[in-house]
Every structure is written in C-alpha cells, then in structure tokens.
Write a protein that holds these residues in place. Structure first.
Motif, PDB file in Angstrom:
ATOM      1  N   MET A   1       0.848  -1.190   0.000  1.00  0.00           N
ATOM      2  CA  MET A   1       0.000   0.000   0.000  1.00  0.00           C
ATOM      3  C   MET A   1       0.885   1.242   0.000  1.00  0.00           C
ATOM      4  O   MET A   1       1.806   1.335   0.796  1.00  0.00           O
ATOM      5  CB  MET A   1      -0.911  -0.015   1.233  1.00  0.00           C
ATOM      6  CG  MET A   1      -1.923   1.102   1.260  1.00  0.00           C
ATOM      7  SD  MET A   1      -3.025   1.005   2.705  1.00  0.00           S
ATOM      8  CE  MET A   1      -3.999  -0.434   2.290  1.00  0.00           C
TER       9      MET A   1
ATOM     10  N   PRO B   1      -4.432   3.694   6.300  1.00  0.00           N
ATOM     11  CA  PRO B   1      -4.209   2.289   6.638  1.00  0.00           C
ATOM     12  C   PRO B   1      -5.511   1.499   6.740  1.00  0.00           C
ATOM     13  O   PRO B   1      -6.423   1.861   7.492  1.00  0.00           O
ATOM     14  CB  PRO B   1      -3.499   2.365   7.993  1.00  0.00           C
ATOM     15  CG  PRO B   1      -3.794   3.706   8.530  1.00  0.00           C
ATOM     16  CD  PRO B   1      -4.011   4.611   7.374  1.00  0.00           C
TER      17      PRO B   1
ATOM     18  N   GLU C   1      -0.809  -9.665   3.665  1.00  0.00           N
ATOM     19  CA  GLU C   1       0.324  -8.785   3.393  1.00  0.00           C
ATOM     20  C   GLU C   1       0.561  -8.639   1.900  1.00  0.00           C
ATOM     21  O   GLU C   1       0.788  -7.526   1.404  1.00  0.00           O
ATOM     22  CB  GLU C   1       1.581  -9.312   4.075  1.00  0.00           C
ATOM     23  CG  GLU C   1       2.775  -8.392   3.880  1.00  0.00           C
ATOM     24  CD  GLU C   1       3.960  -8.775   4.739  1.00  0.00           C
ATOM     25  OE1 GLU C   1       4.427  -7.921   5.506  1.00  0.00           O
ATOM     26  OE2 GLU C   1       4.427  -9.934   4.636  1.00  0.00           O
TER      27      GLU C   1
ATOM     28  N   SER D   1      -2.315  -2.954   5.338  1.00  0.00           N
ATOM     29  CA  SER D   1      -1.258  -2.430   6.212  1.00  0.00           C
ATOM     30  C   SER D   1      -1.318  -2.985   7.624  1.00  0.00           C
ATOM     31  O   SER D   1      -0.341  -2.870   8.369  1.00  0.00           O
ATOM     32  CB  SER D   1      -1.333  -0.898   6.271  1.00  0.00           C
ATOM     33  OG  SER D   1      -2.619  -0.482   6.697  1.00  0.00           O
ATOM     34  N   GLU D   2      -2.446  -3.581   8.024  1.00  0.00           N
ATOM     35  CA  GLU D   2      -2.596  -4.095   9.382  1.00  0.00           C
ATOM     36  C   GLU D   2      -3.303  -5.443   9.357  1.00  0.00           C
ATOM     37  O   GLU D   2      -4.118  -5.726   8.464  1.00  0.00           O
ATOM     38  CB  GLU D   2      -3.407  -3.119  10.253  1.00  0.00           C
ATOM     39  CG  GLU D   2      -2.766  -1.752  10.401  1.00  0.00           C
ATOM     40  CD  GLU D   2      -3.594  -0.814  11.283  1.00  0.00           C
ATOM     41  OE1 GLU D   2      -4.621  -1.265  11.839  1.00  0.00           O
ATOM     42  OE2 GLU D   2      -3.211   0.368  11.401  1.00  0.00           O
TER      43      GLU D   2
ATOM     44  N   ILE E   1       4.107  -6.187   7.758  1.00  0.00           N
ATOM     45  CA  ILE E   1       2.755  -5.764   8.127  1.00  0.00           C
ATOM     46  C   ILE E   1       2.633  -5.610   9.639  1.00  0.00           C
ATOM     47  O   ILE E   1       3.258  -6.341  10.412  1.00  0.00           O
ATOM     48  CB  ILE E   1       1.720  -6.785   7.590  1.00  0.00           C
ATOM     49  CG1 ILE E   1       0.306  -6.198   7.668  1.00  0.00           C
ATOM     50  CG2 ILE E   1       1.808  -8.113   8.322  1.00  0.00           C
ATOM     51  CD1 ILE E   1      -0.735  -7.021   6.938  1.00  0.00           C
ATOM     52  N   GLN E   2       1.828  -4.626  10.066  1.00  0.00           N
ATOM     53  CA  GLN E   2       1.552  -4.424  11.487  1.00  0.00           C
ATOM     54  C   GLN E   2       0.569  -5.492  11.964  1.00  0.00           C
ATOM     55  O   GLN E   2      -0.444  -5.748  11.314  1.00  0.00           O
ATOM     56  CB  GLN E   2       0.956  -3.040  11.712  1.00  0.00           C
ATOM     57  CG  GLN E   2       1.863  -1.897  11.310  1.00  0.00           C
ATOM     58  CD  GLN E   2       3.072  -1.784  12.212  1.00  0.00           C
ATOM     59  OE1 GLN E   2       2.951  -1.735  13.434  1.00  0.00           O
ATOM     60  NE2 GLN E   2       4.254  -1.757  11.620  1.00  0.00           N
TER      61      GLN E   2
ATOM     62  N   ARG F   1       6.303  -3.744  15.149  1.00  0.00           N
ATOM     63  CA  ARG F   1       5.276  -4.376  14.329  1.00  0.00           C
ATOM     64  C   ARG F   1       4.072  -4.878  15.128  1.00  0.00           C
ATOM     65  O   ARG F   1       3.075  -5.284  14.524  1.00  0.00           O
ATOM     66  CB  ARG F   1       5.869  -5.553  13.538  1.00  0.00           C
ATOM     67  CG  ARG F   1       6.870  -5.162  12.468  1.00  0.00           C
ATOM     68  CD  ARG F   1       7.295  -6.388  11.665  1.00  0.00           C
ATOM     69  NE  ARG F   1       6.145  -7.049  11.069  1.00  0.00           N
ATOM     70  CZ  ARG F   1       6.136  -8.313  10.668  1.00  0.00           C
ATOM     71  NH1 ARG F   1       7.210  -9.065  10.816  1.00  0.00           N
ATOM     72  NH2 ARG F   1       5.052  -8.847  10.136  1.00  0.00           N
TER      73      ARG F   1
ATOM     74  N   SER G   1      -7.330   4.040  11.438  1.00  0.00           N
ATOM     75  CA  SER G   1      -7.220   2.902  10.533  1.00  0.00           C
ATOM     76  C   SER G   1      -8.553   2.171  10.547  1.00  0.00           C
ATOM     77  O   SER G   1      -9.276   2.189  11.549  1.00  0.00           O
ATOM     78  CB  SER G   1      -6.081   1.956  10.926  1.00  0.00           C
ATOM     79  OG  SER G   1      -6.268   1.422  12.216  1.00  0.00           O
TER      80      SER G   1
END
Length: 327
Positions: A1, A7, A29, A34-35, A61-62, A92, A301
């Motif tokens: 992204m 996000p 991912e 993003s999460e 990725i978070q 992360r 997000s």
C-alpha cells in the motif's frame, strides 16, 4: 500500500482454523493491507499465539491482538506475552485489551464486580511493566511483589477495546488508543473520537482509533448485504442496546427486536438502513465509500472484519484489486 494511503487492515475472527492463519497472513500482506488483527474470542483462537504465527510468516505488516480480556490473565503475564512479541518484532506489534465478553468471563468465573476498576488496574499495570517499572502492592483485583519484566518494551502501544461512555472516558485517561467494535458506524466513531479528544491533553493528536467493520463485497450488492445482515444481527443480539446503536437512536428498536426473538428477529425485521450505518457491505464502490466515511469520522485505521470467514481468500482479492487502489 502506498505511503500516503490511509491504513486499511483485516480482522481474523476466531472461527478461522489455526492451520489457515499462516497462509491467510501471507495473503493479507501480499494484497497490500497495512494491518492484521486477531480476535481472542474465548474459547476459539489464542490472540498471542495467532499474532506470533502471523509475525513470523510475514515481513513488515503491522500485527495486533484485539483484544485480550483484562481479567483472563494476570497483568504481569499479559505484559510478558506482549513484550516478548514486541521484542522479537520491533515496531510491528500492538496490544489491545478489553473487558472481555461478559458471557465468556462468567463462564470462567472471572467476571469482576467493577469492570472499570479491573480494567484500570490491569491496563495501568501492563503499561508500567512494559515501561520497565517494578510493581508492588495489592489492588482490588491484582497484586504484585517486586514484579519486573526481564525484557520490557517501552515503545509498545496499548489500546483498549471498549464501548460505553465510562469505559471510553477511562480509555482517554490510561490508553494509547481505542479499538472501536464491529457495529461502530461513522456516527459512533465521530461521537467517541470527539469525546476522547476533548479529554486528552494533546487533543488526541497521538491517539489511535482502530475501527473494526463487518464487511462483505460483491459485484451483486444484494449478495454482500445478505451475508453481512446475518452477522450484524448476531452482534446486535449479543451486545444488546449500547452506544454503538444508540448513536443512531436505535436502542429502543434494538431492545424490542431482541425481546421479540433475538438474532433471528433482528435479522428478519431490521431496516436496510441499519446495514448502511453499522457495516460496510455492497459493491466495491459502496464499500469504498463506507471505508472513506469511517476515516472522515475520525478513524485512524479501518480494519475489515470479512464475513463469512471462509470467504476471506476471495474477499481479500477483490478488495485489494478494486478498493485499496482507489483510497
């Protein structure tokens, strides 16, 4: 992204088989989300174990746990679990803590007399231990005798997953962010984000609003809305009248439908506009607009809770191709 894209994440529900966590995490991912967040719905999937598998299986990725109950583990154990993941994957991991669904904590004989006191004690202790403090003393629910983490994680953010006004006020005081429950439509997001920003010394500039949304996307909008309708009814019945639905003036209707026949009555009789307010469902253009509305309301997000879970691989593909590039 792309870096300038708001996000958007994916929420993994507890009905996903453990063997699917690794391939799904890799797909999330690869699709550009993003999460990635994991439920800890008792007695389904462990939040910490699931997050550990996802972190190991992915590159950047978070990953978050959203959320573990404040009373199911001693705060020292929660802090140790979280610090381990934060230390192994710096920057992360995010920890989310909630009261815990009352039905589940009652099953474990852990339901506290004061959910607010238990939350305050647990979150405050976890944050203190993560910061490297040594804790002593006895509270109403938890005690400590020279407890110190060997591997503290002072940069780890702790968010709370709460709904009601008093819990929102407590969150503004003790947490680094708030996880907004599924059914948290834009009006609710706007209500609680403004409430918290007023109470924060920094006006909420460094506060996260991670917003979950029941989601289904289909080129035939009726198909998507039918899938989300059942899930929306289930959550309305499970949670009852709360600020989530109260933000739209629905609580009297919610209470009446639940009394009439629980989730089945809600699913059958709730107006279609409830889906518009409480979920993200329809064709790609409608879902894009739904995500944008959450950001406009104050979400930092937006985390999509795709239903049903078995359709996640296909849903990830369509969302990544037809929605994410347009944000």
């Amino acid at each position: 992204m792309p870096a300038n894209t708001p996000p958007v994440g994916i929420f993994i529900l507890g009905d996903v088989p453990p063997k699917n966590i690794v391939p799904l995490s890799r797909q999330v991912e690869a699709c550009g989300f993003s999460e990635l967040w994991f439920a800890e719905d008792y007695f389904m999937l462990s939040g910490f174990s699931s997050a550990a598998m996802a972190l190991q299986a992915t590159d950047a990725i978070q990953v978050g746990v959203g959320a573990v109950s404040a009373v199911v583990r001693h705060p020292a154990v929660t802090a140790m679990e979280a610090a381990t993941l934060a230390g192994a994957y710096p920057g992360r991991f995010t920890l989310g803590m909630g009261h815990g669904v009352p039905a589940w904590t009652r099953q474990m004989k852990l339901y506290p007399k004061s959910v607010l006191t238990a939350m305050r004690e647990s979150v405050s202790a976890v944050k203190g231990l993560l910061a490297g403090e040594t804790l002593n003393g006895q509270g109403d629910y938890f005690g400590f005798d020279d407890v110190t983490l060997t591997h503290p994680a002072p940069d780890l953010e702790v968010l709370t997953a709460v709904v009601g006004p008093k819990s929102v006020d407590l969150t503004a005081e003790i947490a680094d962010g708030m996880m907004i429950s599924a059914l948290g439509g834009p009006e609710y997001v706007r209500t609680v984000s403004e409430r918290i920003k007023i109470q924060r010394p920094d006006g909420g500039r460094n506060f996260r609003f991670v917003t979950y949304a029941l989601t289904a996307v289909a080129h035939k909008r009726e198909d998507a809305r039918a899938k989300v309708r059942a899930a929306t009814a289930f959550y309305i019945d499970a949670m009852g009248p709360t600020l989530l639905t109260g933000a739209y003036g629905l609580n009297d209707q919610v209470a009446a439908l639940i009394a009439e026949g629980g989730a089945e009555a809600v699913e059958e009789k709730m107006p279609d506009e409830w889906i518009d307010w409480l979920a993200i469902a329809g064709d790609p253009a409608e879902c894009l607009a739904g995500i944008q509305s959450q950001f406009a309301a104050g979400a930092t997000s937006v985390v999509l809770c795709v239903v049903p879970s078995e359709e996640l691989p296909e849903q990830l593909d369509i969302i990544s191709r037809e929605i994410l590039p347009k944000l």
